[in-house]
Design an enzyme around this catalytic site. Sequence first.
Site, PDB file in Angstrom:
ATOM      1  N   GLU A  38       0.855  -1.128   0.039  1.00  0.00           N
ATOM      2  CA  GLU A  38      -0.142   0.002  -0.014  1.00  0.00           C
ATOM      3  C   GLU A  38       0.864   1.346   0.086  1.00  0.00           C
ATOM      4  OE1 GLU A  38      -0.517  -2.438   2.006  1.00  0.00           O
ATOM      5  OE2 GLU A  38      -2.820  -3.217   1.666  1.00  0.00           O
ATOM      6  N   PHE A  93     -11.576  -8.077  13.780  1.00  0.00           N
ATOM      7  CA  PHE A  93     -10.380  -8.310  12.806  1.00  0.00           C
ATOM      8  C   PHE A  93     -10.146  -7.013  12.013  1.00  0.00           C
ATOM      9  CE2 PHE A  93      -8.698 -10.589   9.001  1.00  0.00           C
ATOM     10  CZ  PHE A  93      -7.480 -10.888   9.609  1.00  0.00           C
ATOM     11  N   GLN A  94      -8.811  -6.959  11.758  1.00  0.00           N
ATOM     12  CA  GLN A  94      -8.317  -5.858  10.847  1.00  0.00           C
ATOM     13  C   GLN A  94      -8.747  -4.502  11.014  1.00  0.00           C
ATOM     14  OE1 GLN A  94      -8.069  -7.557   6.792  1.00  0.00           O
ATOM     15  NE2 GLN A  94      -6.170  -8.298   7.500  1.00  0.00           N
ATOM     16  N   LYS A 118     -17.832  -1.727   5.812  1.00  0.00           N
ATOM     17  CA  LYS A 118     -17.988  -2.694   4.449  1.00  0.00           C
ATOM     18  C   LYS A 118     -19.652  -2.856   4.477  1.00  0.00           C
ATOM     19  CE  LYS A 118     -16.797  -7.622   3.244  1.00  0.00           C
ATOM     20  NZ  LYS A 118     -16.251  -8.740   3.428  1.00  0.00           N
ATOM     21  N   MET A 152      23.663   9.885   3.362  1.00  0.00           N
ATOM     22  CA  MET A 152      23.538  11.024   3.829  1.00  0.00           C
ATOM     23  C   MET A 152      23.528  11.000   5.370  1.00  0.00           C
ATOM     24  SD  MET A 152      23.047  14.272   3.555  1.00  0.00           S
ATOM     25  CE  MET A 152      22.264  14.912   1.941  1.00  0.00           C
TER      26      MET A 152
HETATM   27  C1  TPP Z   1      11.911   6.152   5.926  1.00  0.00           C
HETATM   28  C2  TPP Z   1      12.963   6.766   6.310  1.00  0.00           C
HETATM   29  N1  TPP Z   1      13.977   6.450   7.102  1.00  0.00           N
HETATM   30  C3  TPP Z   1      14.834   6.976   7.366  1.00  0.00           C
HETATM   31  C4  TPP Z   1      15.278   8.201   7.003  1.00  0.00           C
HETATM   32  C5  TPP Z   1      16.822   8.964   7.188  1.00  0.00           C
HETATM   33  N2  TPP Z   1      17.346   8.960   6.053  1.00  0.00           N
HETATM   34  C6  TPP Z   1      17.536  10.134   5.543  1.00  0.00           C
HETATM   35  S1  TPP Z   1      18.777  10.034   4.374  1.00  0.00           S
HETATM   36  C7  TPP Z   1      19.032   8.616   4.644  1.00  0.00           C
HETATM   37  C8  TPP Z   1      20.038   7.766   4.105  1.00  0.00           C
HETATM   38  C9  TPP Z   1      19.501   7.489   2.516  1.00  0.00           C
HETATM   39  O1  TPP Z   1      20.446   6.590   1.860  1.00  0.00           O
HETATM   40  P1  TPP Z   1      20.265   6.021   0.649  1.00  0.00           P
HETATM   41  O2  TPP Z   1      19.120   5.603   0.042  1.00  0.00           O
HETATM   42  O3  TPP Z   1      21.253   5.004   0.192  1.00  0.00           O
HETATM   43  O4  TPP Z   1      20.800   7.321  -0.266  1.00  0.00           O
HETATM   44  P2  TPP Z   1      22.128   8.324  -0.395  1.00  0.00           P
HETATM   45  O5  TPP Z   1      22.083   9.261   0.797  1.00  0.00           O
HETATM   46  O6  TPP Z   1      23.202   7.467  -0.033  1.00  0.00           O
HETATM   47  O7  TPP Z   1      22.144   8.960  -1.667  1.00  0.00           O
HETATM   48  C10 TPP Z   1      18.419   8.131   5.747  1.00  0.00           C
HETATM   49  C11 TPP Z   1      18.426   6.892   6.512  1.00  0.00           C
HETATM   50  C12 TPP Z   1      14.420   8.797   6.036  1.00  0.00           C
HETATM   51  N3  TPP Z   1      14.702   9.867   5.433  1.00  0.00           N
HETATM   52  N4  TPP Z   1      13.293   8.085   5.626  1.00  0.00           N
END
Ligand code: TPP
Length: 581
Positions: A69, A131-132, A181, A490
């Site tokens: 989803e 349920f659900q 439902k 990042m």
């Molecule tokens: C759902 C979610 N979990 C955690 C984060 C925190 N976060 C921001 S950037 C990042 C790293 C992203 O890594 P990647 O997808 O490999 O991209 P890169 O920065 O290496 O280009 C994280 C964990 C987020 N933005 N979204």
Amino acid sequence: MTTKVKTRTMSEETHGSLKSKPIRGAEMIFESLEREKVEVIFGYPGGAALHIYDALYQTNMKHILARHEQGAIHMAEGYARVTGQPGVVIATSGPGATNLVTGLADAYMDSLPLVVLTGQVASGAIGTDAFQEADVLGITMPITKHNMQVRDLNDLPRMIKEAFYIATNGRKGPVLIDIPKDISGGEASYEYPEKVSLRGFKPTTVPNILQVRRMKEAVAQAKKPLILAGAGVLHAKGHQELVTYAEQAQVPVTHTLLGLGAMPAGHPQFLGMCGMHGTYTANMAIQEADLLISIGARFDDRVTGRLDQFAPHAKVIHIDVDPAEIGKNVPTEIPIVGDAKQTLSMLLEEDVVSAQSSEWMKQLNKWQETYPLWYEDDEATLKPQKVLETFSELTDGEAIVTTDVGQHQMWVAQYYQFKQPNRWVSSGGLGTMGFGFPSAIGAALSQPDHPVYAVVGDGGFQMNIQELATVKDYNIPVKTIVLNNGSLGMVRQWQEVFYEKRYSESMLNQNPDFAKVSESFGVKGLRVTTIKEFEEAITHSLNYDGPMVIDVAITPGENVFPMVSPGTALHEMVGISKGGM
Ligand SMILES: Cc1ncc(C[n+]2csc(CCOP(=O)(O)OP(=O)(O)O)c2C)c(N)n1
């Protein structure tokens, strides 16, 4: 591919005898969606949505079965971002609905119009921990523009009409309707209202002319004016008016992350993106400006940096269709409540008087020449910036590009030269990893003849990688570029800069072979390790009629610069020039 047999459209049976012949609630839904000219819906079935899916089976409505989803709702967001039309989602009760939560919050933060229909347990079972069962209204109240539950089947058509109206008028946003439902399975006569009348919701889109004139005077007196363009310009489709006004008034333009594309890259008055990873010129322009005109931007903390030192010399004009935004973060001298397009049109009708900005423009040009975006191209490794510059050139800045969240997102924002509006799809406010790939699917469905690329990180791609089955199933020609640095880049960058290189849980040591993963879904997969291979892969992808994944082995450890560290002001950015960090 699906084998279902489509038998008839709802309208064929119900037109002409709307009041006399009762139809099921589930049928009313598709009848209403047809009337709202919905072309495609995204969703995933389940018990409480079974009446709805049964009714779908008997229509010609195009439905995309996502594999999660969350994937479905990000697809709807991609569709909404590119078209400006609401993306429509269906999910079942409980876990189906809770899987939508991230997408709802994402759409809410970025003001994207969605109409989301969730199945709910039967009315009599609500509140019994059936349920659900989940309290979807309670859970989604703070992350929807509006939500409602159908208690009486006779209200369903009106609620759908209102949902489309609320999602797309004033500041756009997601609207959810929870449908028990017994309501979707019940029968009643159907009548779709022609108009919506909501006493408490009458957004102002046409600005007050006196305020517009005050702005005109302020611009005429300004010596260092600056426009800060946000996504509101794109939502209102006011990009052409923005360019014309900026040219006539001689005001330079910067934009927020989500404002990308409002001013074409390469325009002489365009300073690039501002904020945390903005250009030197854009950030310094904000700090030096004597007049700052924000259009459809909300002064997010990633834009302002340290708030008490933001734009210290500027008189602020804030144009926004949502009055609650004005003065929320930054004190405003001239508030203008209105839609970006209508306000800019009104300004243009008022005979534009230009600012006295020639010295200012010279200074800005000088900054741009002295401090352009830079990176060290060491030839030995594959630099992400070089990859994206090459990608931008090979697609001529014309592709629809979606991203996930992380370093790759900032590099796309810095290096992709968007020539047109509404071709940039990214999660701004919520910063949602896992957004890039599914949102590209929605974008591609809205523009089947346009090249669509998802640029994602190796971390984020794994958050919704299951949608490879969806692109294969419907042969959706999304091309995915995985900027693979073997880490949560990042997070790794922040740990390097702020946590003395303690790389706590940011290394992705067990990445799969992304090319092989996609091949196993039946999707073409390539791996590239040199810029030449990358060029060949993109050239190939432009002529390839189907989905594809290009896994790009970029330099691990590369960082995004310039950077405004959290808690510092825009003029304190670091990494402005080679050796400057
Ligand atoms: C759902 C979610 N979990 C955690 C984060 C925190 N976060 C921001 S950037 C990042 C790293 C992203 O890594 P990647 O997808 O490999 O991209 P890169 O920065 O290496 O280009 C994280 C964990 C987020 N933005 N979204």
